[in-house]
Each structure stands twice: as structure tokens, then as C-alpha cells.
Design a protein around this motif. Structure first.
Motif, PDB file in Angstrom:
ATOM      1  N   THR A  81      24.456  -6.254 -49.927  1.00 50.10           N
ATOM      2  CA  THR A  81      23.811  -5.181 -49.179  1.00 50.10           C
ATOM      3  C   THR A  81      23.185  -5.766 -47.920  1.00 50.10           C
ATOM      4  OG1 THR A  81      21.699  -5.465 -50.336  1.00 50.10           O
ATOM      5  CG2 THR A  81      23.299  -3.947 -51.323  1.00 50.10           C
ATOM      6  N   LEU A  82      22.712  -4.878 -47.053  1.00 44.13           N
ATOM      7  CA  LEU A  82      22.030  -5.329 -45.840  1.00 44.13           C
ATOM      8  C   LEU A  82      20.814  -6.183 -46.182  1.00 44.13           C
ATOM      9  CD1 LEU A  82      22.074  -2.211 -43.478  1.00 44.13           C
ATOM     10  CD2 LEU A  82      23.491  -4.262 -43.324  1.00 44.13           C
ATOM     11  N   ALA A  83      20.075  -5.747 -47.193  1.00 47.31           N
ATOM     12  CA  ALA A  83      18.868  -6.479 -47.551  1.00 47.31           C
ATOM     13  C   ALA A  83      19.193  -7.867 -48.095  1.00 47.31           C
ATOM     14  CB  ALA A  83      18.062  -5.687 -48.580  1.00 47.31           C
ATOM     15  N   ASP A  84      20.345  -7.999 -48.767  1.00 43.95           N
ATOM     16  CA  ASP A  84      20.678  -9.274 -49.400  1.00 43.95           C
ATOM     17  C   ASP A  84      21.273 -10.282 -48.419  1.00 43.95           C
ATOM     18  OD1 ASP A  84      19.848  -8.212 -51.802  1.00 43.95           O
ATOM     19  OD2 ASP A  84      21.852  -7.514 -52.345  1.00 43.95           O
ATOM     20  N   ASP A  85      22.187  -9.818 -47.549  1.00 45.93           N
ATOM     21  CA  ASP A  85      23.039 -10.803 -46.889  1.00 45.93           C
ATOM     22  C   ASP A  85      23.314 -10.520 -45.414  1.00 45.93           C
ATOM     23  OD1 ASP A  85      24.603 -13.209 -47.126  1.00 45.93           O
ATOM     24  OD2 ASP A  85      26.387 -11.959 -46.977  1.00 45.93           O
ATOM     25  N   LEU A  86      22.582  -9.615 -44.766  1.00 46.45           N
ATOM     26  CA  LEU A  86      22.864  -9.383 -43.349  1.00 46.45           C
ATOM     27  C   LEU A  86      22.645 -10.645 -42.513  1.00 46.45           C
ATOM     28  CD1 LEU A  86      23.656  -7.565 -41.043  1.00 46.45           C
ATOM     29  CD2 LEU A  86      21.265  -6.812 -40.884  1.00 46.45           C
TER      30      LEU A  86
ATOM     31  N   SER B 260      22.623   0.953 -48.260  1.00 48.28           N
ATOM     32  CA  SER B 260      22.584  -0.437 -47.809  1.00 48.28           C
ATOM     33  C   SER B 260      23.901  -1.148 -48.090  1.00 48.28           C
ATOM     34  CB  SER B 260      21.422  -1.164 -48.494  1.00 48.28           C
ATOM     35  OG  SER B 260      21.302  -2.481 -48.036  1.00 48.28           O
ATOM     36  N   ARG B 261      24.503  -0.856 -49.233  1.00 47.59           N
ATOM     37  CA  ARG B 261      25.768  -1.496 -49.584  1.00 47.59           C
ATOM     38  C   ARG B 261      26.886  -1.068 -48.644  1.00 47.59           C
ATOM     39  NH1 ARG B 261      28.359   0.578 -54.906  1.00 47.59           N
ATOM     40  NH2 ARG B 261      29.300   2.041 -53.434  1.00 47.59           N
ATOM     41  N   GLU B 262      27.007   0.250 -48.406  1.00 44.67           N
ATOM     42  CA  GLU B 262      28.067   0.729 -47.531  1.00 44.67           C
ATOM     43  C   GLU B 262      27.827   0.301 -46.086  1.00 44.67           C
ATOM     44  OE1 GLU B 262      30.806   2.132 -48.769  1.00 44.67           O
ATOM     45  OE2 GLU B 262      29.859   1.730 -50.698  1.00 44.67           O
ATOM     46  N   ALA B 263      26.572   0.277 -45.667  1.00 47.19           N
ATOM     47  CA  ALA B 263      26.265  -0.175 -44.311  1.00 47.19           C
ATOM     48  C   ALA B 263      26.660  -1.632 -44.122  1.00 47.19           C
ATOM     49  CB  ALA B 263      24.781   0.023 -44.019  1.00 47.19           C
ATOM     50  N   TYR B 264      26.429  -2.454 -45.142  1.00 43.94           N
ATOM     51  CA  TYR B 264      26.828  -3.863 -45.055  1.00 43.94           C
ATOM     52  C   TYR B 264      28.339  -3.983 -44.860  1.00 43.94           C
ATOM     53  CZ  TYR B 264      27.637  -8.711 -46.412  1.00 43.94           C
ATOM     54  OH  TYR B 264      28.042 -10.017 -46.429  1.00 43.94           O
ATOM     55  N   ARG B 265      29.109  -3.238 -45.637  1.00 46.95           N
ATOM     56  CA  ARG B 265      30.551  -3.313 -45.507  1.00 46.95           C
ATOM     57  C   ARG B 265      31.014  -2.804 -44.142  1.00 46.95           C
ATOM     58  NH1 ARG B 265      32.171  -7.117 -48.867  1.00 46.95           N
ATOM     59  NH2 ARG B 265      32.156  -6.527 -51.074  1.00 46.95           N
ATOM     60  N   ILE B 266      30.348  -1.792 -43.619  1.00 49.68           N
ATOM     61  CA  ILE B 266      30.724  -1.277 -42.304  1.00 49.68           C
ATOM     62  C   ILE B 266      30.458  -2.324 -41.235  1.00 49.68           C
ATOM     63  CG2 ILE B 266      30.078   0.429 -40.552  1.00 49.68           C
ATOM     64  CD1 ILE B 266      29.676   2.421 -42.882  1.00 49.68           C
ATOM     65  N   VAL B 267      29.291  -2.968 -41.301  1.00 48.37           N
ATOM     66  CA  VAL B 267      28.985  -4.023 -40.322  1.00 48.37           C
ATOM     67  C   VAL B 267      29.976  -5.173 -40.486  1.00 48.37           C
ATOM     68  CG1 VAL B 267      27.265  -5.740 -39.634  1.00 48.37           C
ATOM     69  CG2 VAL B 267      26.551  -3.395 -40.165  1.00 48.37           C
ATOM     70  N   GLN B 268      30.298  -5.525 -41.729  1.00 51.04           N
ATOM     71  CA  GLN B 268      31.238  -6.616 -41.974  1.00 51.04           C
ATOM     72  C   GLN B 268      32.605  -6.298 -41.371  1.00 51.04           C
ATOM     73  OE1 GLN B 268      32.696  -7.241 -46.063  1.00 51.04           O
ATOM     74  NE2 GLN B 268      32.011  -9.379 -45.865  1.00 51.04           N
ATOM     75  N   GLU B 269      33.079  -5.066 -41.561  1.00 48.38           N
ATOM     76  CA  GLU B 269      34.380  -4.706 -41.013  1.00 48.38           C
ATOM     77  C   GLU B 269      34.340  -4.640 -39.492  1.00 48.38           C
ATOM     78  OE1 GLU B 269      38.249  -3.657 -40.367  1.00 48.38           O
ATOM     79  OE2 GLU B 269      37.268  -4.586 -42.095  1.00 48.38           O
TER      80      GLU B 269
END
Length: 447
Positions: free
Chosen positions: A292-297, A327-336
């Protein structure tokens, strides 16, 4: 029809299986017949409860047993049992039957109709199988066993030479008639089985929903693999390329690049194992939680910067306060989004902004495009604007991947929106990805 064809139709494997199916129907009728006999036979005046009663009383019990069987057929679990027997013994394509317990009143009534038909026809044929063969054999033996004539109580008109000479043929005709009746009854049940045990509209709707749910799971797994593995491969490729170029001149940079490659691959292998674990049937091992964003941004940004890409991040949001799903989906969106920048504009700086606007989280990624890229030429006009990812041609990027479609799916499942496309004026062509996610997800986002 030749004798061999007739024999196959009457005594072949399919016919024998259908005979077994009919006998099972007769066996299933017996409990209901016994219950009916306790009521019908005494009223009919039969001397014994079951043995020695009149034929009328026997058929009276049969007539009362059929409604009892119909009521029993209304239970939902009757359909799976009936379908199992019909698939194995009726010689009908199993795909034409419905699976699972009967759903709804229409399916239960159809199942009850089938159950009543099965036990009713099976009961009649079972009675014929019990009574007719011994009688037919006795008739065939009349010319050779005079004592059978008195036992069968034949009328005097049949106790003649001609009648006795024809008795064996009459017995064979009875057995042939029994085989014909059994074959016809089996064919009748085989024709009615798909009609009464086939899927109802409710069954078809449930099957369609099940297929849709399975497809959604497959699409989710595909997105997870695409985002995590695709970003990692892009980052590792750029890091390895940069290390190769300065292998002799800058050993320190090469060591940093190799360390970044090691860290990226280790994390990606962990994510890959977690995703593939969902596909292992019966796998009860603990799955690694999705990042998630909180875990690994910060780690995601550091790994991207390790490729030599300058990333400017403005995060005006408390990632720990976001709902886990968002937070989880936002992390994947930023990653992509970062992975797209690495693949399509390697070395170009990336500007990332994450902020809360009202009751939504807004994610914006911008990066310059290479001068010769098709997307750069699309954005050469002053009015160029990003397009929606819901099917607009502007939502496609050079390379033909599925990352932007996956971003659109993630946003849609949470009730948000996403757009992407060229931006900037002449000489300043860039790419802009903008996603808005509601803080309170709606729609199908509870995956």
C-alpha cells in the motif's frame, strides 16, 4: 432393421443402463408405496397388509404413492441426486443438465415432476420385471410340464394341442414385449431428463454470475502480475543498462545498481509468490499482504530513482489514514504510472502528485515524452488534453500494453475515474495520467 440392430437397441449397453435406471426408480418408489399401503390396503379390504391383497388395492397404493413422491421431490437436494443418476445411466449429454440444488419454485417443481415420472415409470417396469419373466418361462414350459397347467389355472380352451404348441412362442413374445416396454420407457426418461433437470433461467443467471466472478478474479490477478512484474522488469532493465555503460569507469555506481536490482527482484519474487498463491488450490499458507501507499511508497520511489530517473514527489496526504483498499489500489496505480514512464520515456523526469481533494484522492503523474514518439506528436497542439480511459483512443499509449486499461479498471471498481493522454504545447510534449479515487469506495471494489 436387422436382428443385430434390434438386439443392440433392446439389450445393448445403453439399454441395460437405462434398465438399471428404471429399476432404481422402482426402488425409490417402495418407501412411498409402503406408506400408502398402510392406508389404502386396509381400506380396500385386503386380507394381508401387503401380501395377498387385491390388484386394485395394489394400484390404489401406487396412485397414493405418486403424490407423496412429488412432495419429496420438492426438496432442493433431490435434483443433484437425480442429475447424477441421469448423467450416468440415461445416455444423455451431461452438459444439458443443471448443477447444484434446485433454486426457486420453478426448478423445484420441475425436479418434483421428474422424480415422480422416474419413480412412477420405474415402479411399473420393476413390477413387470418381477412378475412377467417367471410367468413367461412357465408358459414356455407348458408343453413339457403338465403340472404347470393346473398351477397356472389355464382355461379349458387353452388346454389343447395347438395352444400348447404355441406356448413357447407366446412366452418369447412376452419377454420381447417386456424388452420393448423397458426400451421405450428408458427412451422416454432420456428425452424428458434434460427438459425437467436442465438449467432454469435462475440457474443460467447463477452460472453467468459465477463465470463473471471467476473472470473478475482472473483479471485482478492479471493486473497484479502486470503492475508488479512489469514495473520490476522495466526498472531492472534500466539499472542493468546503466551499470553496463559505466562498468569500467564507475564501479561504485555499478555496485549501487546491482544492489538495487537485487532488492527489486527480491521484492518482486515475494509479490509474485503471493499472487500465484491465490491460484494454488487448497493453499492455506499465509499470503504476503499487498503493498500500500503507507507501506512502500518511499521504497517504490527509491527503486525508480535507482534507474537514473529523477522523480519529484509531492504527497500532500497522510497515507496511513487512507482506507486500506484505496491505499492498495493507489499504490498499484502509481507503480504502473512509473513503470509506463520507465518504458516509454526512459531517463525523462517524472512529477508525481498525490493529494486529497474533498472526498477523493487525486493522483497525477506527468513526464516529458521523447521527441519522436507517436504520443509526442499527438500532444503537439495547444488544445491537447488527456483523454478518458473508458475507451477513448487518447487513452492508449505507444506500445500497445494493458497497463492503462488496468488503471481504468482499478479506478472504476472503486467508483473513481482515470484519464491519460498527451499534454503541453509545441516543443513541450508530455504525458499526463490523472486518477481520482473516492475515499469511500463504491461499486465492486470490495475484492
Amino acid at each position: 432393421m436387422t436382428a443385430r440392430t434390434l438386439a443392440r437397441a433392446l439389450l445393448g449397453r445403453r439399454a441395460r443402463l437405462r434398465w438399471v435406471h428404471l429399476v432404481l426408480g422402482g426402488a425409490l418408489l417402495m418407501p412411498f408405496w409402503l406408506v400408502a399401503a398402510l392406508v389404502v390396503l386396509p381400506v380396500a379390504g385386503g386380507g394381508n397388509a401387503f401380501l395377498g391383497s387385491s390388484v386394485a388395492a395394489q394400484f390404489g397404493a401406487y396412485a397414493v404413492a405418486l403424490p407423496l413422491a412429488w412432495v419429496a421431490g420438492l426438496f432442493p437436494l433431490v435434483r443433484p441426486l437425480s442429475v447424477g443418476m441421469a448423467r450416468a445411466l440415461c445416455g444423455v449429454d451431461g452438459a444439458r443438465f443443471a448443477d447444484g440444488p434446485a433454486r426457486g419454485g420453478a426448478a423445484r417443481r420441475r425436479t418434483a415432476g421428474w422424480f415422480t415420472l422416474h419413480v412412477g415409470v420405474g415402479g411399473i417396469l420393476s413390477g413387470m420385471l418381477l412378475a412377467l419373466p417367471p410367468f413367461a418361462v412357465s408358459v414356455m414350459l407348458l408343453p413339457f410340464a403338465p403340472g404347470l397347467r393346473d398351477w397356472l389355472r389355464l382355461p379349458a380352451s387353452l388346454d389343447t394341442a395347438w395352444a400348447l404348441a404355441l406356448a413357447p412362442f407366446a412366452g418369447l413374445a412376452m419377454l420381447l414385449l417386456l424388452a420393448l416396454c423397458a426400451t421405450a420407457a428408458g427412451a422416454l426418461l432420456a428425452r424428458c431428463a434434460p427438459v425437467l433437470l436442465g438449467p432454469t433461467p435462475a440457474d443460467r443467471l447463477a452460472a453467468a454470475e459465477q463465470r463473471a466472478a471467476e473472470l473478475a478474479v482472473r483479471n485482478r490477478l492479471a493486473r497484479e502480475l502486470h503492475d508488479s512484474v512489469g514495473h520490476a522488469l522495466s526498472a531492472v532493465s534500466l539499472q542493468a543498462s546503466a551499470a553496463r555503460r559505466v562498468l569500467d569507469s564507475d564501479p561504485a555506481f555499478v555496485r549501487e545498481a546491482l544492489a538495487a536490482i537485487e532488492d527489486t527482484t527480491r521484492r518482486t519474487v515475494g509479490e509474485l509468490d503471493a499472487v500465484l498463491g491465490l491460484l494454488r488450490e487448497g493453499d492455506t499458507a499465509a499470503k504476503a499482504p499487498a503493498p500500500t501507499l503507507a507501506d512502500d511508497l518511499p521504497g517504490l520511489l527509491d527503486r525508480t530513482r535507482a534507474t537514473g530517473t529523477a522523480v519529484t514527489a509531492q504527497t500532500g496526504v497522510d497515507a496511513a489514514a487512507l482506507p486500506v483498499l484505496v491505499s492498495r489500489e493507489a499504490y498499484r496505480i502509481v507503480q504502473e504510472g512509473l513503470g509506463n514512464a520507465l518504458r516509454h520515456a526512459p531517463g525523462s523526469p517524472v512529477d508525481l502528485r498525490i493529494a486529497v481533494s474533498g472526498d477523493e484522492v487525486e493522483i497525477v503523474l506527468e513526464n516529458p515524452l521523447s521527441p519522436g514518439s507517436p504520443a509526442a506528436s499527438e500532444g503537439s497542439g495547444p488544445g491537447a488534453r488527456p483523454g478518458s480511459l473508458t475507451g477513448s483512443p487518447a487513452g492508449s499509449r505507444s506500445g500497445g500494453g494493458h497497463g492503462l486499461a488496468g488503471i481504468a479498471d482499478r479506478a472504476r471498481l472503486l467508483g473513481g475515474s482515470a484519464s491519460a493522454g498527451p499534454c503541453g504545447g509545441p516543443g513541450e510534449a508530455g504525458w499526463r495520467l490523472a486518477v481520482r479515487l473516492p475515499l469511500t469506495p463504491s461499486g465492486g471494489g470490495t475484492r
